[in-house]
Design a protein around this motif. Structure first.
Motif, PDB file in Angstrom:
ATOM      1  N   ALA A 146       8.716   6.225  65.404  1.00  0.00           N
ATOM      2  CA  ALA A 146       9.107   4.943  66.020  1.00  0.00           C
ATOM      3  C   ALA A 146      10.296   4.557  65.373  1.00  0.00           C
ATOM      4  N   TRP A 147      11.443   5.332  65.377  1.00  0.00           N
ATOM      5  CA  TRP A 147      12.692   4.947  64.756  1.00  0.00           C
ATOM      6  C   TRP A 147      13.137   3.762  65.210  1.00  0.00           C
ATOM      7  N   TRP A 148      13.176   3.180  66.264  1.00  0.00           N
ATOM      8  CA  TRP A 148      13.560   1.901  66.562  1.00  0.00           C
ATOM      9  C   TRP A 148      13.120   0.858  65.861  1.00  0.00           C
ATOM     10  N   ASP A 149      12.035   1.034  65.107  1.00  0.00           N
ATOM     11  CA  ASP A 149      11.647  -0.058  64.004  1.00  0.00           C
ATOM     12  C   ASP A 149      12.014   0.128  62.703  1.00  0.00           C
ATOM     13  N   TRP A 150      12.755   1.215  62.245  1.00  0.00           N
ATOM     14  CA  TRP A 150      13.412   1.413  61.145  1.00  0.00           C
ATOM     15  C   TRP A 150      14.474   0.281  60.870  1.00  0.00           C
ATOM     16  N   SER A 151      14.780   0.199  59.543  1.00  0.00           N
ATOM     17  CA  SER A 151      15.810  -0.691  59.315  1.00  0.00           C
ATOM     18  C   SER A 151      17.038   0.068  59.838  1.00  0.00           C
ATOM     19  N   LEU A 152      18.277  -1.030  59.915  1.00  0.00           N
ATOM     20  CA  LEU A 152      19.608  -0.446  60.590  1.00  0.00           C
ATOM     21  C   LEU A 152      20.189   0.582  59.390  1.00  0.00           C
ATOM     22  N   ASP A 153      20.126   0.141  58.094  1.00  0.00           N
ATOM     23  CA  ASP A 153      20.492   1.215  57.145  1.00  0.00           C
ATOM     24  C   ASP A 153      19.897   2.595  57.335  1.00  0.00           C
ATOM     25  N   LYS A 154      18.449   2.632  57.344  1.00  0.00           N
ATOM     26  CA  LYS A 154      17.892   3.892  57.564  1.00  0.00           C
ATOM     27  C   LYS A 154      18.360   4.781  58.982  1.00  0.00           C
ATOM     28  N   ILE A 155      18.516   3.921  59.855  1.00  0.00           N
ATOM     29  CA  ILE A 155      19.056   4.428  61.224  1.00  0.00           C
ATOM     30  C   ILE A 155      20.241   5.106  61.128  1.00  0.00           C
ATOM     31  N   GLU A 156      21.182   4.109  60.621  1.00  0.00           N
ATOM     32  CA  GLU A 156      22.479   5.072  60.232  1.00  0.00           C
ATOM     33  C   GLU A 156      22.382   6.089  59.428  1.00  0.00           C
ATOM     34  N   ALA A 157      21.621   5.898  58.534  1.00  0.00           N
ATOM     35  CA  ALA A 157      21.619   7.132  57.437  1.00  0.00           C
ATOM     36  C   ALA A 157      21.180   8.294  58.166  1.00  0.00           C
ATOM     37  N   ASN A 158      20.294   8.304  59.066  1.00  0.00           N
ATOM     38  CA  ASN A 158      19.831   9.451  59.847  1.00  0.00           C
ATOM     39  C   ASN A 158      20.260   9.891  61.342  1.00  0.00           C
ATOM     40  N   LEU A 159      21.628   9.196  61.705  1.00  0.00           N
ATOM     41  CA  LEU A 159      22.024   9.313  62.880  1.00  0.00           C
ATOM     42  C   LEU A 159      22.348  10.752  63.314  1.00  0.00           C
TER      43      LEU A 159
END
Length: 210
Positions: A183-196
């Motif tokens: 459920a990556w859509w529930d991650w923090s924005l920082d974590k999403i951007e770190a794992n683009l």
């Protein structure tokens, strides 16, 4: 500067610095009691931002029983729209003519069944698609351009046509189950951007380590 700004009305700035005004973050331009939208879900249209709800779901009144629910990171292309239950005509009798709407005291067909229309997370709805009443489109699904979606779409399916039918599944059942669990859509924005890279290149091993 963060890649995404959850508070933006127009989230796209072109390379020459011009703000692209046809694309809007739905959550920041819609004020409608029967529409619920998650962060970063966008829609492209040529109308005014304040007209977005009426363009996206033209038959969804403020006092109807059904809702339009859109998850996070949904991408809705120009010309696509939702036909909600409020647009239905009665179909149980010998005529479908909507006699009752012509008198205020009988307007609304409150006896007709209704279902919420739901779009889950990270769904891509292509150009000029029509979504019919009460449909649920699962997370990660892709709806091909000019499709008419008249039945539920499973997560990570690709559908197209009129009526839309399954073209293929994007991933195996095991990968789909894992993606829904991550459920990556529930991650923090920082974590999403770190794992683009893991997200955009489809690197499942990197996604598991995130």
């Amino acid at each position: 500067m963060a890649l995404l700004d959850a508070d933006a009305r127009h989230p796209i700035t072109l390379p020459d610095g011009t703000l692209y005004r046809d694309t809007v973050y739905l959550k920041n331009v819609i004020d409608h009691p029967r529409i619920k939208v998650g962060d970063f879900s966008y829609y492209t249209h040529s109308g005014k931002p304040e007209d977005t709800a009426a363009i996206l779901a033209p038959y969804l009144g403020h006092s109807v029983r059904e809702r339009l629910v859109i998850g996070k990171f949904v991408q809705i292309a120009r010309g696509s729209y939702f036909i909600t239950s409020s647009a239905n005509h009665p179909m149980t009798g010998f005529t479908t003519y909507p006699f009752r709407i012509f008198k205020p005291e009988t307007f609304g067909y409150k006896d007709l069944p209704v279902r919420d229309t739901v779009v889950e997370h990270d769904v891509w709805i292509g150009h000029n698609a029509a979504i019919m009443p009460g449909v649920r489109i699962g997370t990660g699904a892709i709806v091909a351009a000019a499709s008419v979606v008249a039945r539920d779409v499973p997560p990570y399916a690709v559908v197209g046509g009129n009526p839309a039918s399954l073209i293929r599944m994007r991933y195996s059942d095991d990968i789909i189950s894992e993606l829904l669990s991550i459920a990556w859509w529930d991650w923090s924005l920082d974590k999403i951007e770190a794992n683009l890279d893991a997200l955009t290149l489809g690197d499942m091993e990197a996604l598991r380590r995130a």
